[in-house]
Design a protein around this motif. Sequence first.
Motif, short mmCIF file in Angstrom:
data_model
loop_
_atom_site.label_atom_id
_atom_site.label_comp_id
_atom_site.label_asym_id
_atom_site.label_seq_id
_atom_site.Cartn_x
_atom_site.Cartn_y
_atom_site.Cartn_z
N LEU A 54 -1.66 -17.92 25.79
CA LEU A 54 -3.03 -17.33 26.37
C LEU A 54 -3.59 -16.39 25.35
O LEU A 54 -4.71 -16.53 25.17
N PHE A 58 -6.85 -17.20 23.14
CA PHE A 58 -8.18 -16.05 23.29
C PHE A 58 -8.23 -15.81 22.01
O PHE A 58 -9.69 -15.66 21.48
N LYS A 62 -11.71 -16.13 19.97
CA LYS A 62 -12.78 -15.09 19.35
C LYS A 62 -12.96 -15.28 17.73
O LYS A 62 -14.06 -14.82 17.31
N ARG A 68 -13.96 -23.34 20.86
CA ARG A 68 -13.09 -22.54 21.07
C ARG A 68 -11.92 -23.14 21.94
O ARG A 68 -10.70 -22.87 22.05
N LEU A 69 -12.20 -24.04 22.51
CA LEU A 69 -11.30 -24.89 23.62
C LEU A 69 -10.34 -25.50 22.42
O LEU A 69 -9.31 -25.55 22.70
N GLY A 72 -8.00 -23.06 20.68
CA GLY A 72 -7.08 -22.78 21.69
C GLY A 72 -5.77 -23.55 21.91
O GLY A 72 -4.88 -23.42 21.70
N SER A 111 -2.29 -23.42 28.37
CA SER A 111 -2.38 -21.84 28.38
C SER A 111 -3.28 -21.67 27.01
O SER A 111 -4.15 -20.76 27.02
N ILE A 114 -6.94 -22.51 27.89
CA ILE A 114 -7.34 -21.42 28.68
C ILE A 114 -7.94 -20.25 27.78
O ILE A 114 -8.95 -19.86 28.02
N GLY A 115 -6.81 -19.75 27.00
CA GLY A 115 -7.23 -18.66 26.21
C GLY A 115 -8.38 -18.94 25.49
O GLY A 115 -9.37 -18.01 25.31
N ILE A 117 -10.93 -20.92 26.12
CA ILE A 117 -12.11 -20.82 26.96
C ILE A 117 -12.38 -19.59 27.36
O ILE A 117 -13.63 -19.22 27.55
N LEU A 118 -11.62 -18.79 27.53
CA LEU A 118 -11.95 -17.44 28.22
C LEU A 118 -12.39 -16.59 27.15
O LEU A 118 -13.09 -15.35 27.60
N SER A 119 -12.19 -16.89 25.83
CA SER A 119 -12.73 -16.06 24.76
C SER A 119 -14.03 -15.87 24.43
O SER A 119 -15.07 -16.54 24.91
#
Length: 119
Positions: A54, A58, A62, A68-69, A72, A111, A114-115, A117-119
């Motif tokens: 994760l 992320f 970044k 980004r997906l 990750g 994970s 997901i990291g 995506i969250l970035s």
Amino acid sequence: MSTATLWRIIRTLLISYLCSAIILIFLTVLLYKFRLDESQITLGIHGTYILSCLLGGFLAGKSMKSKRLLWGLLTGIFYFIFLFLVSSLQEQSVTSELPQILKILGLCAGSGMIGGILS
């Protein structure tokens, strides 16, 4: 893939493995202090994979700023590949544990995504 992109991924993976080392040291202390059983240790190790990938996903998202997906996901997969190679060097037979291996690949890749995506 450019050299700068390759170095970003390597840096991200190194940070992920440093995170894994810190969490595993903490898990070792918990094992020593509280005499945890095997199911709790397995849960802790899977949590380590999830948190490390994760974080790696992320950081990859970044640093890359686009797709980004995908970055990750690739970070999670690269994390798993290195983990698998090191494990297979220690054990001669890894094919008997194929469901477990696929589960860990899914944890790492998912994970990492997901990291990203969250970035």
